[in-house]
Design a protein around this motif. Structure first.
Motif, PDB file in Angstrom:
ATOM      1  N   ASN A  47       1.013   7.280  -6.649  1.00 23.42           N
ATOM      2  CA  ASN A  47      -0.302   7.674  -7.115  1.00 23.42           C
ATOM      3  C   ASN A  47      -0.619   9.071  -6.583  1.00 23.42           C
ATOM      4  OD1 ASN A  47      -3.296   7.958  -6.783  1.00 23.42           O
ATOM      5  ND2 ASN A  47      -3.266   6.007  -7.888  1.00 23.42           N
ATOM      6  N   GLU A  48      -0.837  10.008  -7.495  1.00 24.05           N
ATOM      7  CA  GLU A  48      -1.057  11.408  -7.100  1.00 24.05           C
ATOM      8  C   GLU A  48      -2.301  11.584  -6.229  1.00 24.05           C
ATOM      9  OE1 GLU A  48       0.978  14.028  -7.350  1.00 24.05           O
ATOM     10  OE2 GLU A  48       2.401  12.571  -8.140  1.00 24.05           O
ATOM     11  N   ALA A  49      -3.370  10.869  -6.533  1.00 25.89           N
ATOM     12  CA  ALA A  49      -4.590  10.993  -5.738  1.00 25.89           C
ATOM     13  C   ALA A  49      -4.333  10.526  -4.304  1.00 25.89           C
ATOM     14  CB  ALA A  49      -5.724  10.183  -6.372  1.00 25.89           C
ATOM     15  N   LEU A  95       0.819  -1.206   0.000  1.00 28.21           N
ATOM     16  CA  LEU A  95       0.000   0.000   0.000  1.00 28.21           C
ATOM     17  C   LEU A  95       0.860   1.267   0.000  1.00 28.21           C
ATOM     18  CD1 LEU A  95      -2.827  -1.036   2.471  1.00 28.21           C
ATOM     19  CD2 LEU A  95      -3.063  -0.596   0.023  1.00 28.21           C
ATOM     20  N   GLU A  96       1.961   1.251   0.739  1.00 30.23           N
ATOM     21  CA  GLU A  96       2.860   2.405   0.750  1.00 30.23           C
ATOM     22  C   GLU A  96       3.457   2.646  -0.635  1.00 30.23           C
ATOM     23  OE1 GLU A  96       5.672   1.621   3.875  1.00 30.23           O
ATOM     24  OE2 GLU A  96       4.190   1.974   5.442  1.00 30.23           O
ATOM     25  N   THR A  97       3.796   1.567  -1.325  1.00 28.89           N
ATOM     26  CA  THR A  97       4.341   1.686  -2.675  1.00 28.89           C
ATOM     27  C   THR A  97       3.296   2.257  -3.620  1.00 28.89           C
ATOM     28  OG1 THR A  97       5.846  -0.169  -2.312  1.00 28.89           O
ATOM     29  CG2 THR A  97       5.365   0.404  -4.603  1.00 28.89           C
ATOM     30  N   ILE A  98       2.083   1.753  -3.527  1.00 31.73           N
ATOM     31  CA  ILE A  98       0.993   2.254  -4.372  1.00 31.73           C
ATOM     32  C   ILE A  98       0.758   3.731  -4.089  1.00 31.73           C
ATOM     33  CG2 ILE A  98      -1.495   2.122  -4.797  1.00 31.73           C
ATOM     34  CD1 ILE A  98      -1.218  -0.943  -4.268  1.00 31.73           C
ATOM     35  N   LEU A 124      -3.407  11.598   1.438  1.00 32.05           N
ATOM     36  CA  LEU A 124      -2.562  11.443   2.618  1.00 32.05           C
ATOM     37  C   LEU A 124      -2.137  12.803   3.172  1.00 32.05           C
ATOM     38  CD1 LEU A 124      -0.386   8.386   1.543  1.00 32.05           C
ATOM     39  CD2 LEU A 124      -2.164   8.440   3.295  1.00 32.05           C
ATOM     40  N   ASN A 125      -1.801  13.732   2.293  1.00 34.18           N
ATOM     41  CA  ASN A 125      -1.440  15.074   2.743  1.00 34.18           C
ATOM     42  C   ASN A 125      -2.616  15.741   3.447  1.00 34.18           C
ATOM     43  OD1 ASN A 125       1.206  15.010   1.880  1.00 34.18           O
ATOM     44  ND2 ASN A 125       0.741  15.860  -0.126  1.00 34.18           N
TER      45      ASN A 125
END
Length: 70
Positions: free
Chosen positions: A45-47, A38-41, A52-53
């Protein structure tokens, strides 16, 4: 502790606890692998990055508001 035959636990119960412990270790490993995926994805992935931000900003805001009421 499980190997201690004098701890009052039956053999069957010790076996059950041992099996459950092994299963828990396996599940912990699986969760760790899935988190890495999931961290890699998310990193690619911009979305996901925007989401996350936004979550980090909301958490920081919440912490700041909570600190003001202490």
């Amino acid at each position: 502790m499980l190997e201690d035959a004098e701890n009052g636990l039956t053999v069957l119960f010790r076996e059950l606890l041992s099996e459950l412990y092994e299963e828990m270790k396996h599940l912990d490993e699986r969760v760790e692998k899935l988190e890495q995926k999931l961290e890699t994805i998310a990193a690619n992935n911009e979305a996901c990055k925007l989401l996350l931000n936004s979550l980090v900003m909301m958490e920081n805001f919440s912490l700041q508001c909570g600190a003001e009421h202490i």
